[in-house]
Design a protein around this motif. Sequence first.
Motif, PDB file in Angstrom:
ATOM      1  N   PHE A   1      -2.127 -27.513 -13.506  1.00 44.96           N
ATOM      2  CA  PHE A   1      -2.234 -26.140 -14.008  1.00 44.96           C
ATOM      3  C   PHE A   1      -3.194 -25.349 -13.130  1.00 44.96           C
ATOM      4  N   THR A   2      -2.905 -24.054 -12.990  1.00 46.74           N
ATOM      5  CA  THR A   2      -3.779 -23.149 -12.253  1.00 46.74           C
ATOM      6  C   THR A   2      -3.993 -21.878 -13.058  1.00 46.74           C
ATOM      7  N   ILE A   3      -5.254 -21.572 -13.320  1.00 47.22           N
ATOM      8  CA  ILE A   3      -5.582 -20.334 -14.015  1.00 47.22           C
ATOM      9  C   ILE A   3      -5.971 -19.287 -12.972  1.00 47.22           C
ATOM     10  N   SER A   4      -5.568 -18.062 -13.211  1.00 47.98           N
ATOM     11  CA  SER A   4      -5.926 -16.967 -12.302  1.00 47.98           C
ATOM     12  C   SER A   4      -5.985 -15.674 -13.104  1.00 47.98           C
ATOM     13  N   ARG A   5      -6.483 -14.626 -12.467  1.00 44.06           N
ATOM     14  CA  ARG A   5      -6.555 -13.350 -13.169  1.00 44.06           C
ATOM     15  C   ARG A   5      -6.378 -12.217 -12.174  1.00 44.06           C
ATOM     16  N   ASP A   6      -5.895 -11.093 -12.698  1.00 45.72           N
ATOM     17  CA  ASP A   6      -5.776  -9.860 -11.924  1.00 45.72           C
ATOM     18  C   ASP A   6      -6.498  -8.781 -12.713  1.00 45.72           C
ATOM     19  N   ASN A   7      -7.690  -8.453 -12.296  1.00 41.49           N
ATOM     20  CA  ASN A   7      -8.494  -7.484 -13.043  1.00 41.49           C
ATOM     21  C   ASN A   7      -7.931  -6.069 -12.958  1.00 41.49           C
ATOM     22  N   ARG A   8      -7.074  -5.805 -11.963  1.00 43.11           N
ATOM     23  CA  ARG A   8      -6.442  -4.481 -11.892  1.00 43.11           C
ATOM     24  C   ARG A   8      -5.378  -4.330 -12.973  1.00 43.11           C
ATOM     25  N   LYS A   9      -4.803  -5.464 -13.375  1.00 47.63           N
ATOM     26  CA  LYS A   9      -3.744  -5.456 -14.390  1.00 47.63           C
ATOM     27  C   LYS A   9      -4.231  -5.936 -15.755  1.00 47.63           C
ATOM     28  N   ASN A  10      -5.530  -6.228 -15.862  1.00 46.74           N
ATOM     29  CA  ASN A  10      -6.090  -6.731 -17.128  1.00 46.74           C
ATOM     30  C   ASN A  10      -5.302  -7.936 -17.648  1.00 46.74           C
ATOM     31  N   THR A  11      -4.967  -8.840 -16.758  1.00 49.04           N
ATOM     32  CA  THR A  11      -4.105  -9.959 -17.111  1.00 49.04           C
ATOM     33  C   THR A  11      -4.655 -11.271 -16.562  1.00 49.04           C
ATOM     34  N   VAL A  12      -4.577 -12.306 -17.377  1.00 46.20           N
ATOM     35  CA  VAL A  12      -4.911 -13.656 -16.960  1.00 46.20           C
ATOM     36  C   VAL A  12      -3.631 -14.492 -17.025  1.00 46.20           C
ATOM     37  N   TYR A  13      -3.503 -15.406 -16.082  1.00 48.10           N
ATOM     38  CA  TYR A  13      -2.290 -16.210 -15.958  1.00 48.10           C
ATOM     39  C   TYR A  13      -2.614 -17.694 -16.078  1.00 48.10           C
ATOM     40  N   LEU A  14      -1.597 -18.457 -16.443  1.00 43.45           N
ATOM     41  CA  LEU A  14      -1.699 -19.905 -16.405  1.00 43.45           C
ATOM     42  C   LEU A  14      -0.399 -20.433 -15.805  1.00 43.45           C
ATOM     43  N   GLN A  15      -0.481 -20.870 -14.556  1.00 44.87           N
ATOM     44  CA  GLN A  15       0.663 -21.493 -13.888  1.00 44.87           C
ATOM     45  C   GLN A  15       0.664 -22.973 -14.238  1.00 44.87           C
ATOM     46  N   MET A  16       1.754 -23.427 -14.813  1.00 43.07           N
ATOM     47  CA  MET A  16       1.847 -24.810 -15.267  1.00 43.07           C
ATOM     48  C   MET A  16       2.972 -25.507 -14.513  1.00 43.07           C
ATOM     49  N   ASN A  17       2.612 -26.503 -13.733  1.00 44.20           N
ATOM     50  CA  ASN A  17       3.584 -27.266 -12.956  1.00 44.20           C
ATOM     51  C   ASN A  17       3.633 -28.713 -13.434  1.00 44.20           C
TER      52      ASN A  17
END
Length: 113
Positions: free
Chosen positions: A68-84
């Motif tokens: 899993f990889t967590i990331s965020r885009d503060n310009r989009k106010n969004t946090v992601y979780l890539q799950m492989n």
Amino acid sequence: QEQLVESGGGLVQPGGSLRLSCEASGFIFSIYGMSWYRQAPGKEREFVARIGSRGVIINYADSVKGRFTISRDNRKNTVYLQMNNLKPEDTGMYYCTSDTGKWGQGTQVTVSS
């Protein structure tokens, strides 16, 4: 009013991938850490991953490290979780939460053949 809205869950076969998103509103997203938790049926909610406000400090549960990889885009106010390389034991409701204490409503992930 603070709000977190998760999306991206679904049914996937073992070994597959999903990317979860959590869009925040109602607070200054860029200054707060964000986390993902999950809860399997009949089990307690457990920590999955956390990312600091600037995306530098990142922590994972041992069970998801390397997958899993967590990331965020503060310009989009969004946090992601890539799950492989998903496994059946990854099945559960996935929630995002902010360091303000707010929780989203969750998105269901089911890993099954």
